[in-house]
Design a protein around this motif. Structure first.
Motif, PDB file in Angstrom:
ATOM      1  N   ALA A   7     -25.161  52.479  17.388  1.00 34.52           N
ATOM      2  CA  ALA A   7     -25.062  51.021  17.528  1.00 34.52           C
ATOM      3  C   ALA A   7     -23.852  50.512  16.786  1.00 34.52           C
ATOM      4  N   ALA A   8     -23.142  49.605  17.354  1.00 34.73           N
ATOM      5  CA  ALA A   8     -21.958  49.015  16.718  1.00 34.73           C
ATOM      6  C   ALA A   8     -22.333  47.742  16.000  1.00 34.73           C
ATOM      7  N   VAL A   9     -21.426  47.265  15.155  1.00 30.85           N
ATOM      8  CA  VAL A   9     -21.615  46.010  14.438  1.00 30.85           C
ATOM      9  C   VAL A   9     -21.604  44.868  15.447  1.00 30.85           C
ATOM     10  N   ALA A  10     -22.610  43.997  15.446  1.00 28.36           N
ATOM     11  CA  ALA A  10     -22.692  42.931  16.448  1.00 28.36           C
ATOM     12  C   ALA A  10     -21.896  41.727  16.002  1.00 28.36           C
ATOM     13  N   VAL A  11     -21.080  41.200  16.940  1.00 28.71           N
ATOM     14  CA  VAL A  11     -20.350  39.963  16.746  1.00 28.71           C
ATOM     15  C   VAL A  11     -20.302  39.220  18.073  1.00 28.71           C
ATOM     16  N   LEU A  12     -19.951  38.282  18.574  1.00 31.52           N
ATOM     17  CA  LEU A  12     -19.313  37.011  18.461  1.00 31.52           C
ATOM     18  C   LEU A  12     -18.816  36.455  19.792  1.00 31.52           C
ATOM     19  N   ALA A  27      -0.174  44.116   8.050  1.00 32.46           N
ATOM     20  CA  ALA A  27      -1.034  44.424   9.188  1.00 32.46           C
ATOM     21  C   ALA A  27      -2.344  45.049   8.722  1.00 32.46           C
ATOM     22  N   SER A  28      -3.449  44.560   9.274  1.00 35.11           N
ATOM     23  CA  SER A  28      -4.754  45.101   8.940  1.00 35.11           C
ATOM     24  C   SER A  28      -4.913  46.481   9.557  1.00 35.11           C
ATOM     25  N   THR A  29      -5.845  47.258   9.042  1.00 33.31           N
ATOM     26  CA  THR A  29      -6.067  48.578   9.616  1.00 33.31           C
ATOM     27  C   THR A  29      -7.532  48.963   9.475  1.00 33.31           C
ATOM     28  N   TRP A  30      -8.259  48.764  10.526  1.00 39.89           N
ATOM     29  CA  TRP A  30      -9.652  49.207  10.645  1.00 39.89           C
ATOM     30  C   TRP A  30      -9.843  49.506  12.122  1.00 39.89           C
ATOM     31  N   PRO A  31      -9.242  50.614  12.605  1.00 41.35           N
ATOM     32  CA  PRO A  31      -9.062  50.805  14.046  1.00 41.35           C
ATOM     33  C   PRO A  31     -10.314  51.157  14.827  1.00 41.35           C
ATOM     34  N   GLN A  32     -11.434  51.342  14.168  1.00 43.20           N
ATOM     35  CA  GLN A  32     -12.685  51.566  14.872  1.00 43.20           C
ATOM     36  C   GLN A  32     -13.842  51.357  13.906  1.00 43.20           C
ATOM     37  N   GLY A  75     -17.335  45.235  17.648  1.00 43.75           N
ATOM     38  CA  GLY A  75     -16.217  44.906  16.804  1.00 43.75           C
ATOM     39  C   GLY A  75     -16.712  44.395  15.460  1.00 43.75           C
ATOM     40  N   PRO A  76     -15.798  43.933  14.628  1.00 44.48           N
ATOM     41  CA  PRO A  76     -14.368  43.828  14.903  1.00 44.48           C
ATOM     42  C   PRO A  76     -13.624  45.143  14.670  1.00 44.48           C
ATOM     43  N   VAL A  77     -12.581  45.340  15.464  1.00 49.13           N
ATOM     44  CA  VAL A  77     -11.612  46.402  15.258  1.00 49.13           C
ATOM     45  C   VAL A  77     -10.300  45.718  14.909  1.00 49.13           C
ATOM     46  N   VAL A  78      -9.642  46.184  13.862  1.00 46.42           N
ATOM     47  CA  VAL A  78      -8.494  45.465  13.313  1.00 46.42           C
ATOM     48  C   VAL A  78      -7.292  46.400  13.257  1.00 46.42           C
ATOM     49  N   ALA A  79      -6.212  46.037  13.962  1.00 45.33           N
ATOM     50  CA  ALA A  79      -5.011  46.873  13.983  1.00 45.33           C
ATOM     51  C   ALA A  79      -3.840  46.050  14.491  1.00 45.33           C
ATOM     52  N   GLY A  80      -2.643  46.355  13.993  1.00 45.50           N
ATOM     53  CA  GLY A  80      -1.436  45.709  14.481  1.00 45.50           C
ATOM     54  C   GLY A  80      -1.435  44.205  14.328  1.00 45.50           C
ATOM     55  N   GLY A  81      -2.114  43.696  13.296  1.00 48.88           N
ATOM     56  CA  GLY A  81      -2.166  42.256  13.081  1.00 48.88           C
ATOM     57  C   GLY A  81      -3.125  41.536  13.999  1.00 48.88           C
ATOM     58  N   LEU A  82      -3.925  42.283  14.764  1.00 50.51           N
ATOM     59  CA  LEU A  82      -4.871  41.693  15.701  1.00 50.51           C
ATOM     60  C   LEU A  82      -6.298  42.102  15.348  1.00 50.51           C
ATOM     61  N   THR A  83      -7.234  41.238  15.693  1.00 48.71           N
ATOM     62  CA  THR A  83      -8.654  41.520  15.547  1.00 48.71           C
ATOM     63  C   THR A  83      -9.281  41.514  16.935  1.00 48.71           C
ATOM     64  N   TYR A 115     -19.531  49.757  24.807  1.00 46.47           N
ATOM     65  CA  TYR A 115     -20.158  50.491  23.718  1.00 46.47           C
ATOM     66  C   TYR A 115     -19.233  50.606  22.505  1.00 46.47           C
ATOM     67  N   HIS A 116     -17.958  50.870  22.747  1.00 44.94           N
ATOM     68  CA  HIS A 116     -17.039  51.161  21.655  1.00 44.94           C
ATOM     69  C   HIS A 116     -15.657  50.606  21.951  1.00 44.94           C
ATOM     70  N   ILE A 117     -14.955  50.206  20.884  1.00 41.92           N
ATOM     71  CA  ILE A 117     -13.533  49.888  20.935  1.00 41.92           C
ATOM     72  C   ILE A 117     -12.860  50.744  19.874  1.00 41.92           C
ATOM     73  N   VAL A 118     -11.811  51.479  20.275  1.00 38.49           N
ATOM     74  CA  VAL A 118     -11.058  52.314  19.341  1.00 38.49           C
ATOM     75  C   VAL A 118      -9.571  52.070  19.575  1.00 38.49           C
ATOM     76  N   VAL A 119      -8.830  51.856  18.491  1.00 37.15           N
ATOM     77  CA  VAL A 119      -7.378  51.747  18.582  1.00 37.15           C
ATOM     78  C   VAL A 119      -6.763  53.033  18.040  1.00 37.15           C
TER      79      VAL A 119
END
Length: 387
Positions: A7-12, A27-32, A75-83, A115-119
């Motif tokens: 299960a992924a973190v629920a958001v929004l 730049a933030s970095t939490w790519p998955q 999400g959230p997945v955070v990379a390249g200054g984007l969420t 199901y998943h987002i991965v950068v």
């Protein structure tokens, strides 16, 4: 038995920027989910949000919760200054500093269950069920779609013979499998750069699935259900590299260390991957695990504990007065959700309490920390807190 966490973190849903300046940040970095492929829940690159600054965090923008349960929110997945999140607004990328919309995909992910987002690098990979939130029943055939991180332009799309509920991205390869036995699940691998099919691990006599979404030094673990065996397979070629104990469930890895829950004796084991040696074992199993390669952090009941990775010796332990959830490690701190209470913040080395900003008093779970920002879930949705 140790349960695998899929299960992924629920958001929004829609970003609502708040008034007030937002401090510039790298730049933030939490790519998955889990920060990295090893699910370490550790961001080694974060130093702006630390013991001396966490008390100064302010709410910069937020994403309200969805009014419905479908589609599922990831999400959230955070990379390249984007969420990035997937919600009823579609697959959405927002500027991490301001919450402003950068791009949105509604062609695929408006009403589908991601199901998943991965950068990985500059590519966003999303695994999704092809059924419209599976409300109509039938086979849950999956989709794997890749987007350019900066622009949201679709790069490629594939339809594996599985519901794509499991996703691993490692060594430039995207690997998916599923749980829906109506589709005779198999494991399929695609090249990250262009979606070219690299290999498929299927068996006409029975399903094969990913045993874990935590890679083992770039290999993946595949369960052969009819044979009741688990194999370690090269992620690039699909060739077997040896067996793997079906009683060992990978919980997290970082560097040369992997931590597994052993259902045969209800223990937690520390394995040095370069030698395949069990360095230590203890009767203290939990699937709420984080590691920075020096210490292992466990949520066990109402207790948050830290152990020395090399020796297995307990360094500190604190009772937080409620069930402890998944720890997150960044900037010299450990964040731990506590049932019925605001998120707890502790010094990672000592366990000493650190008092955060009052703005975090309504944060129940820290979903990510990076680039001088903390991403926390509240009753009002996802809050993005900055200095």
């Amino acid at each position: 038995m140790i349960r695998r966490l899929w299960a992924a973190v629920a958001v929004l849903i829609l970003a609502v920027p708040l008034t007030g300046p937002a401090a510039a940040a790298p730049a933030s970095t939490w790519p998955q989910v889990g920060s990295d492929a090893g699910r370490s829940y550790y961001n080694a690159n974060e130093d702006a949000v630390n013991a001396s600054t966490v008390s100064k965090l302010k709410l910069r923008w937020q994403v309200p919760p969805s009014p419905s349960e479908c589609p599922g929110m990831v999400g959230p997945v955070v990379a390249g200054g984007l969420t990035l999140t997937q919600d009823t607004a579609g697959l959405v990328a927002r500027e991490s500093a301001t919450g402003r919309l950068a791009w949105r995909d509604t062609g695929i992910f408006t009403d589908r269950l991601a199901y998943h987002i991965v950068v990985s690098g500059t590519t966003v990979v999303v695994a999704s069920s092809d059924s419209l939130c599976m409300i109509e029943g039938g086979d849950a055939d999956g989709l794997v779609v890749a987007f350019d991180l900066a622009s949201g332009r679709q790069l490629w799309q594939r339809s594996p013979n599985t519901d794509a509920a499991q996703l691993v991205v490692t060594r430039g390869v995207v690997i998916v499998s599923g749980n829906d036995y109506a589709t005779s699940p198999n494991v399929e691998a695609y090249r990250l750069s262009d979606g070219t099919s690299l290999w498929s691990n299927e068996d006409p006599d029975g399903p094969r699935t990913l045993f874990s979404t935590v890679p083992v030094l770039g290999d993946v673990l595949i369960s052969m259900h009819r044979q009741m065996e688990t194999w370690r397979v090269d992620a690039v070629t699909g060739q077997p590299r040896g067996g793997w104990s079906a009683s060992w469930t990978p919980l997290a890895s970082y560097g040369d260390w992997m931590f597994v829950g052993d259902s045969s004796d209800w223990s937690l084991k520390a394995v040095r991957l370069s030698t395949d040696a069990v360095v230590w074992s203890m009767d203290r199993v939990s699937n709420r695990v984080a590691t920075d390669g020096r210490r292992l952090y466990l949520g066990v009941g109402s207790v948050l504990e830290a152990y020395d990775v090399a020796s297995g010796k307990r360094i500190w332990s604190v009772d937080l007065g409620g069930r402890v959830g998944q720890p997150v490690r960044a900037g010299g701190l450990v964040y731990a959700p506590v049932a019925g209470k605001p998120v707890a913040v502790r010094n990672a080395s000592t366990g000493v309490k650190v008092t955060p900003s009052s703005a975090l008093s309504k944060v129940s779970t820290v979903a990510a920390v990076g680039g001088g920002r903390l991403f926390g879930t509240t009753a009002s949705g996802l809050g993005v807190f900055g200095l």
